[in-house]
Design a protein around this motif. Structure first.
Motif: not given
Length: 105
Positions: A27-28, A31, A34, A40, A42, A46, A104
Protein backbone atom coordinates in the motif's frame (compact mmCIF):
# COMPACT_ATOMS: atom_id res chain seq x y z
CA UNK A 1 -7.51 1.54 21.87
CA UNK A 2 -8.38 2.57 18.32
CA UNK A 3 -7.02 0.86 15.19
CA UNK A 4 -4.60 3.67 14.35
CA UNK A 5 -2.99 3.64 17.78
CA UNK A 6 -2.70 -0.14 17.69
CA UNK A 7 -1.08 -0.06 14.26
CA UNK A 8 1.36 2.71 15.22
CA UNK A 9 2.43 0.90 18.41
CA UNK A 10 2.96 -2.42 16.68
CA UNK A 11 4.81 -0.81 13.73
CA UNK A 12 7.14 1.05 16.08
CA UNK A 13 7.67 -2.10 18.17
CA UNK A 14 9.04 -3.70 15.00
CA UNK A 15 11.24 -0.67 14.31
CA UNK A 16 9.62 0.09 10.95
CA UNK A 17 8.80 3.40 9.34
CA UNK A 18 5.41 4.00 7.78
CA UNK A 19 7.06 3.71 4.37
CA UNK A 20 8.61 0.33 5.22
CA UNK A 21 5.28 -1.03 6.44
CA UNK A 22 3.54 0.30 3.34
CA UNK A 23 6.05 -1.50 1.10
CA UNK A 24 5.57 -4.77 3.01
CA UNK A 25 1.79 -4.45 2.89
CA UNK A 26 1.58 -3.35 -0.75
CA UNK A 27 0.00 0.00 0.00
CA UNK A 28 1.07 3.64 0.21
CA UNK A 29 2.73 5.43 3.11
CA UNK A 30 -0.08 7.99 3.02
CA UNK A 31 -2.58 5.21 3.77
CA UNK A 32 -0.60 4.13 6.84
CA UNK A 33 -0.40 7.75 7.96
CA UNK A 34 -4.16 8.32 7.54
CA UNK A 35 -4.95 5.21 9.59
CA UNK A 36 -2.45 5.98 12.34
CA UNK A 37 -3.66 9.59 12.62
CA UNK A 38 -7.34 8.62 12.80
CA UNK A 39 -8.31 10.08 9.42
CA UNK A 40 -9.22 6.66 8.05
CA UNK A 41 -10.75 3.72 9.90
CA UNK A 42 -9.59 0.45 8.34
CA UNK A 43 -11.84 -2.55 7.98
CA UNK A 44 -11.02 -5.50 10.20
CA UNK A 45 -9.70 -7.31 7.12
CA UNK A 46 -7.42 -4.38 6.22
CA UNK A 47 -6.09 -4.06 9.77
CA UNK A 48 -5.39 -7.80 9.78
CA UNK A 49 -3.48 -7.47 6.48
CA UNK A 50 -1.35 -4.64 7.88
CA UNK A 51 -0.59 -6.57 11.07
CA UNK A 52 0.23 -9.66 9.02
CA UNK A 53 2.80 -7.55 7.14
CA UNK A 54 4.36 -6.96 10.57
CA UNK A 55 4.39 -10.70 11.27
CA UNK A 56 1.48 -10.45 13.69
CA UNK A 57 -2.10 -11.64 13.74
CA UNK A 58 -5.22 -9.74 14.75
CA UNK A 59 -7.38 -11.54 17.30
CA UNK A 60 -10.90 -10.42 18.21
CA UNK A 61 -12.91 -11.81 21.05
CA UNK A 62 -16.29 -11.32 22.64
CA UNK A 63 -16.71 -11.46 26.39
CA UNK A 64 -20.08 -11.97 28.06
CA UNK A 65 -21.32 -9.05 30.09
CA UNK A 66 -21.87 -9.43 33.78
CA UNK A 67 -25.71 -9.72 33.96
CA UNK A 68 -25.92 -7.47 37.02
CA UNK A 69 -23.80 -4.82 35.38
CA UNK A 70 -25.92 -5.02 32.23
CA UNK A 71 -29.09 -4.34 34.26
CA UNK A 72 -27.44 -1.35 35.93
CA UNK A 73 -26.34 -0.01 32.53
CA UNK A 74 -29.87 -0.35 31.14
CA UNK A 75 -31.32 1.49 34.13
CA UNK A 76 -28.74 4.26 33.82
CA UNK A 77 -29.48 4.55 30.10
CA UNK A 78 -33.22 4.78 30.75
CA UNK A 79 -32.60 7.68 33.11
CA UNK A 80 -30.89 9.67 30.33
CA UNK A 81 -32.82 12.00 28.04
CA UNK A 82 -34.11 10.77 24.69
CA UNK A 83 -31.86 13.30 22.93
CA UNK A 84 -28.75 11.97 24.64
CA UNK A 85 -29.67 8.38 23.77
CA UNK A 86 -30.33 9.30 20.13
CA UNK A 87 -26.99 11.11 19.87
CA UNK A 88 -25.24 8.02 21.21
CA UNK A 89 -27.13 5.86 18.72
CA UNK A 90 -26.14 8.05 15.78
CA UNK A 91 -22.51 8.03 16.91
CA UNK A 92 -22.54 4.25 17.19
CA UNK A 93 -24.14 3.89 13.74
CA UNK A 94 -21.49 6.16 12.22
CA UNK A 95 -18.72 4.16 13.88
CA UNK A 96 -20.24 0.88 12.63
CA UNK A 97 -20.38 2.24 9.06
CA UNK A 98 -16.71 3.20 9.29
CA UNK A 99 -15.73 -0.25 10.53
CA UNK A 100 -17.81 -2.00 7.88
CA UNK A 101 -16.50 0.00 4.99
CA UNK A 102 -13.21 1.46 6.09
CA UNK A 103 -14.73 4.88 5.34
CA UNK A 104 -12.86 8.06 6.00
CA UNK A 105 -14.00 10.26 8.86
Amino acid sequence: MDAGTLLRRRRRAHGLSQRELALRAGTRQATISRIENGHEVPTVRRLDQLLTALGERLELSAVPLDPERAVDEVRADQARSMTARLEDGFSLASFARQLAGGARR
